[in-house]
Design a protein around this motif. Sequence first.
Motif, PDB file in Angstrom:
ATOM      1  N   LYS A   1       0.654  -1.579   0.138  1.00  0.00           N
ATOM      2  CA  LYS A   1      -0.140   0.100  -0.086  1.00  0.00           C
ATOM      3  C   LYS A   1       0.829   1.073  -0.345  1.00  0.00           C
ATOM      4  CE  LYS A   1      -4.515  -0.275   0.452  1.00  0.00           C
ATOM      5  NZ  LYS A   1      -4.726  -0.369  -0.418  1.00  0.00           N
ATOM      6  N   ILE A   2       0.434   2.540  -0.783  1.00  0.00           N
ATOM      7  CA  ILE A   2       1.120   3.861  -0.576  1.00  0.00           C
ATOM      8  C   ILE A   2      -0.130   4.200  -1.163  1.00  0.00           C
ATOM      9  CG2 ILE A   2       1.370   3.488  -3.382  1.00  0.00           C
ATOM     10  CD1 ILE A   2       4.016   4.460  -2.979  1.00  0.00           C
ATOM     11  N   TRP A   3       1.169   5.797  -0.237  1.00  0.00           N
ATOM     12  CA  TRP A   3      -0.428   7.046  -0.127  1.00  0.00           C
ATOM     13  C   TRP A   3       0.480   7.982  -1.280  1.00  0.00           C
ATOM     14  CZ3 TRP A   3      -0.886   9.971   4.830  1.00  0.00           C
ATOM     15  CH2 TRP A   3      -1.005  11.387   4.348  1.00  0.00           C
ATOM     16  N   VAL A   4      -0.128   8.605  -2.224  1.00  0.00           N
ATOM     17  CA  VAL A   4       0.633   9.361  -3.162  1.00  0.00           C
ATOM     18  C   VAL A   4      -0.338  11.701  -2.977  1.00  0.00           C
ATOM     19  CG1 VAL A   4       1.098   9.683  -5.721  1.00  0.00           C
ATOM     20  CG2 VAL A   4       0.857   7.725  -4.491  1.00  0.00           C
ATOM     21  N   VAL A   5       0.157  11.841  -3.322  1.00  0.00           N
ATOM     22  CA  VAL A   5      -0.048  13.085  -2.624  1.00  0.00           C
ATOM     23  C   VAL A   5       0.025  13.672  -4.015  1.00  0.00           C
ATOM     24  CG1 VAL A   5       0.281  16.010  -1.088  1.00  0.00           C
ATOM     25  CG2 VAL A   5      -0.212  12.933  -0.131  1.00  0.00           C
ATOM     26  N   MET A   6      -0.728  14.585  -4.606  1.00  0.00           N
ATOM     27  CA  MET A   6      -0.465  14.874  -6.034  1.00  0.00           C
ATOM     28  C   MET A   6      -0.343  16.603  -5.426  1.00  0.00           C
ATOM     29  SD  MET A   6      -0.549  12.255  -7.917  1.00  0.00           S
ATOM     30  CE  MET A   6       0.004  12.941  -9.396  1.00  0.00           C
ATOM     31  N   LYS A   7       0.243  17.109  -6.679  1.00  0.00           N
ATOM     32  CA  LYS A   7       0.794  18.704  -6.683  1.00  0.00           C
ATOM     33  C   LYS A   7      -0.795  19.093  -6.395  1.00  0.00           C
ATOM     34  CE  LYS A   7       5.041  17.991  -8.701  1.00  0.00           C
ATOM     35  NZ  LYS A   7       6.172  18.832  -9.746  1.00  0.00           N
ATOM     36  N   ASN A   8      -1.500  18.944  -6.698  1.00  0.00           N
ATOM     37  CA  ASN A   8      -3.008  19.573  -6.686  1.00  0.00           C
ATOM     38  C   ASN A   8      -3.673  19.200  -5.712  1.00  0.00           C
ATOM     39  OD1 ASN A   8      -3.889  16.763  -7.540  1.00  0.00           O
ATOM     40  ND2 ASN A   8      -4.389  17.705  -9.796  1.00  0.00           N
ATOM     41  N   GLU A   9      -4.820  19.346  -5.844  1.00  0.00           N
ATOM     42  CA  GLU A   9      -5.683  19.130  -3.781  1.00  0.00           C
ATOM     43  C   GLU A   9      -6.049  17.418  -3.811  1.00  0.00           C
ATOM     44  OE1 GLU A   9      -5.864  21.165  -1.934  1.00  0.00           O
ATOM     45  OE2 GLU A   9      -4.774  22.685  -3.370  1.00  0.00           O
ATOM     46  N   ARG A  10      -5.706  16.483  -4.956  1.00  0.00           N
ATOM     47  CA  ARG A  10      -6.093  15.335  -4.894  1.00  0.00           C
ATOM     48  C   ARG A  10      -4.822  14.637  -3.811  1.00  0.00           C
ATOM     49  NH1 ARG A  10      -8.610  16.236 -10.318  1.00  0.00           N
ATOM     50  NH2 ARG A  10     -10.520  16.057  -9.642  1.00  0.00           N
ATOM     51  N   GLU A  11      -5.588  13.051  -4.040  1.00  0.00           N
ATOM     52  CA  GLU A  11      -4.779  12.089  -3.249  1.00  0.00           C
ATOM     53  C   GLU A  11      -5.012  10.945  -3.233  1.00  0.00           C
ATOM     54  OE1 GLU A  11      -3.907  13.770   1.339  1.00  0.00           O
ATOM     55  OE2 GLU A  11      -3.882  15.258   0.934  1.00  0.00           O
ATOM     56  N   PHE A  12      -4.069  10.236  -3.784  1.00  0.00           N
ATOM     57  CA  PHE A  12      -4.221   8.403  -3.899  1.00  0.00           C
ATOM     58  C   PHE A  12      -4.459   7.414  -2.956  1.00  0.00           C
ATOM     59  CE2 PHE A  12      -4.577  11.054  -7.680  1.00  0.00           C
ATOM     60  CZ  PHE A  12      -5.853  10.869  -8.563  1.00  0.00           C
ATOM     61  N   THR A  13      -5.052   6.802  -2.748  1.00  0.00           N
ATOM     62  CA  THR A  13      -3.864   5.210  -2.066  1.00  0.00           C
ATOM     63  C   THR A  13      -4.406   4.008  -2.611  1.00  0.00           C
ATOM     64  OG1 THR A  13      -5.494   5.323  -0.335  1.00  0.00           O
ATOM     65  CG2 THR A  13      -4.584   6.265   0.327  1.00  0.00           C
TER      66      THR A  13
END
Length: 87
Positions: free
Chosen positions: A21-33
């Motif tokens: 599992k990984i949590w990805v924080v984007m440069k815009n206002e979105r995040e993904f797991t």
Amino acid sequence: MAAAATTILPLELVDRCIGSKIWVVMKNEREFTGTLRGFDDYVNMVLSDVKEYEVTSNGVTSTDLGETLLNGNNIAMLVPGGKGPEA
């Protein structure tokens, strides 16, 4: 005798996260797991079992996605084992 320091390069750390599992924080206002399936030299990533989070003025909304390709140019931060903004 002191223990030798171990050097880990950034791509080596990302490589160790494949299948986890990984949590990805984007440069815009979105995040993904999701589960990291693979990446390339530009850190473009393929994730499965993805949940997308969007931060809005009304709070955080989430959307379940299947498999997703993320553009490495838009990634701000990676959190190995991260559970996302809801944790």
